[in-house]
Design a protein around this motif. Structure first.
Motif, short mmCIF file in Angstrom:
data_model
loop_
_atom_site.label_atom_id
_atom_site.label_comp_id
_atom_site.label_asym_id
_atom_site.label_seq_id
_atom_site.Cartn_x
_atom_site.Cartn_y
_atom_site.Cartn_z
N ASN A 73 44.21 39.46 36.45
CA ASN A 73 43.13 38.89 37.26
C ASN A 73 42.03 38.35 36.35
O ASN A 73 41.37 39.10 35.65
N LEU A 74 41.89 37.03 36.37
CA LEU A 74 40.82 36.35 35.63
C LEU A 74 39.94 35.73 36.71
O LEU A 74 40.05 34.56 37.05
N SER A 75 39.09 36.57 37.29
CA SER A 75 38.46 36.17 38.55
C SER A 75 37.44 35.05 38.37
O SER A 75 37.17 34.31 39.31
N ARG A 80 44.81 34.76 39.48
CA ARG A 80 45.38 36.11 39.51
C ARG A 80 46.86 36.04 39.89
O ARG A 80 47.29 35.13 40.59
N ARG A 81 47.62 36.97 39.38
CA ARG A 81 49.04 36.98 39.67
C ARG A 81 49.60 38.39 39.46
O ARG A 81 49.12 39.14 38.60
N VAL A 102 36.07 38.20 31.25
CA VAL A 102 36.96 39.36 31.21
C VAL A 102 38.11 39.16 32.19
O VAL A 102 37.93 38.68 33.30
N PHE A 103 39.32 39.48 31.74
CA PHE A 103 40.45 39.58 32.67
C PHE A 103 40.95 41.02 32.66
O PHE A 103 40.77 41.74 31.67
N GLN B 209 36.96 41.33 38.15
CA GLN B 209 37.31 41.42 36.73
C GLN B 209 37.13 42.84 36.21
O GLN B 209 37.60 43.15 35.12
N TRP B 210 36.45 43.67 36.97
CA TRP B 210 36.38 45.09 36.63
C TRP B 210 37.22 45.92 37.60
O TRP B 210 37.06 47.13 37.68
#
Ligand code: CU
Ligand code: FE2
Lengths: 129, 306
Positions: A73-75, A80-81, A102-103, B209-210
């Motif tokens: 998840n690289l929001s 995301r996958r 952050v991912f 991301q967290w």
């Protein structure tokens, strides 16, 4: 593929068709393929844990889970996958902002899950490039 | 202080709560909170009672650089709750009762020990799982100790309580079946029915991301939107945190075991090291005044040394 089978596939897998159309359009307008970056996902880390890319340049993350159906998840980029153990999962996108992002693994995978994360570093493209 | 009176706790309540085990009391400011309190409903509500939220106990955690009193902090919180002059009607544990382990035997041992300690609470207790308890076996061990229901409802003195499970699926989802169940449950409720939701993860995308999110949590929020008086109490993030989605308040409680950096204060989610100058800093629990026809009012109470 004939038109008929294309249409029936289109009805079944709209996501894949979208990628196909996008890919065709992409080839018509650009010479460079997305840069491919391999990332391994295993309990409880991504390797490499830091990945550097350039703003505005398309990139394909090729993520391989080794031991569990981890998530990616690289929001900040709505990417995301679910990962599939032993298979390459490709995520293509064009980072449109610079910075550190952050991912994380977002499928609970065990003891070290809460620390399973990495950073995508997006640099400004060099001037005049 | 003003924040507390704004949340409906008088100075006298504050002093009473502050006296509990020498505890420090605080309620964070929440934009829009004073507004929702004034909303009233036509429902027949007899909700003059308190309840307590305890969250993220993480029994089995043993990193002394973060919490050297890792066997003591739950007992401290229980002692504080048991000594409340104004007895709560019940205690709700909002998940992560135990710290995760890949060993199913150890998981069961931790659940058992936790249940023994929680049995020292002198008011009724309700439970729900967190991902540390339930995500690695889809709640199998949890259910052996706390019963098969991981999502359920109950009604108490005019308030409809809904417990949502967004952790026993390792994908951090409620899932279609539970969403359908929620929809059916809500169909039977009047729009003015006061509703309190307990869940473990935030239903809104606080910080995916967290891993601070529920992938399909927005669907639950949409189902709750038509109701005028809805409040969500959750855990998971180990911070007192307050957020509104429209008129619905979402309130995360502190952990009794270890504090985590607030989102944005560090690049990555980080457990905060023990500070000898401020022992137990960031660990605590929550007292909630059910609020009757208005929204519930909460106070976050930190653990302290004595
Ligand atoms: Cu949690
Ligand atoms: Fe937790």
């Amino acid at each position: 593929m004939n038109r008929r089978s294309f249409l029936s596939r289109a009805a079944l897998t709209p996501v894949a068709v979208g990628a196909w159309v996008g890919g065709a359009a992409y080839q018509a307008t650009s010479q460079t393929a997305p840069r491919r970056i391999a990332i391994k996902a295993s309990k409880f880390e991504f390797s490499p844990a830091e990945v550097s890319v350039e703003r505005g340049s398309p990139v394909t993350l090729v993520i391989t889970a080794t031991d569990y159906a981890h998530g990616f998840n690289l929001s900040d980029f709505n990417v995301r996958r679910d990962l599939i153990p032993g298979k390459d999962v490709e995520l293509t996108f064009t980072p449109d902002k610079a910075g550190r992002f952050v991912f994380a693994c977002d499928n609970f995978c065990g003891d070290g899950h809460d620390d399973m994360s990495g950073v995508l570093i997006v640099r400004e493209a060099p001037a005049g490039a | 202080m003003n924040d507390i009176t704004e949340h409906g706790y008088s100075r006298r309540d504050f002093v009473k709560l502050a006296a509990v085990g020498g505890g420090v009391v605080f309620a964070s400011a929440l934009p829009g909170c004073a507004g929702i309190q004034q909303s009233t409903s036509g429902g027949a509500v007899n909700a003059d009672f308190n309840f307590v939220q305890l969250s993220d106990i993480h029994w089995g955690y043993n990193n002394a650089s973060v919490n050297p009193d890792f066997t003591g902090t739950l007992l401290k919180a229980i002692a504080a709750v048991n000594s409340l002059a104004n007895k709560p009607d019940f205690v709700m544990f909002t998940g992560d009762l135990t710290h995760t382990t890949d060993d199913p035997k150890v998981r069961r041992m931790r659940l058992k020990e936790f249940r023994e300690m929680a049995s020292g609470i002198n008011v009724p207790v309700r439970y729900m799982p967190g991902e540390h308890d339930a995500a690695l076996d889809r709640g199998e061990a949890y259910q052996e100790f706390f019963g098969s229901a991981m999502h359920y409802t109950f009604d108490h003195k005019g308030i409809h309580f809904i417990v949502l499970d967004n952790t026993s699926d390792p994908a951090a989802i409620l899932g279609d079946a539970q969403l359908q169940w929620l929809k059916t449950d809500l169909t039977a409720q009047k729009p003015e029915q006061p509703i309190v939701v307990f869940t473990h993860r935030p239903l809104f995308a606080l910080a995916p991301q967290w891993d601070w999110a529920t992938r399909d949590g927005g669907q639950a929020i949409n189902l709750l939107m038509p109701f005028k008086n809805v409040t969500v109490f959750y855990g998971h993030i180990h911070n007192a945190h307050h957020h509104m989605t429209g008129h619905i308040g979402h309130h995360a409680a502190m952990s009794t075991m270890f504090p985590i950096s607030p989102f944005g204060s560090m690049e990555k989610k980080t457990q905060l090291l023990w500070n000898a100058e401020k022992p137990y800093d960031g660990m605590g629990w929550r007292s909630i005044d059910a609020g009757g026809a208005a929204a519930p009012k909460w106070v976050d109470i930190a653990l302290t040394k004595s």
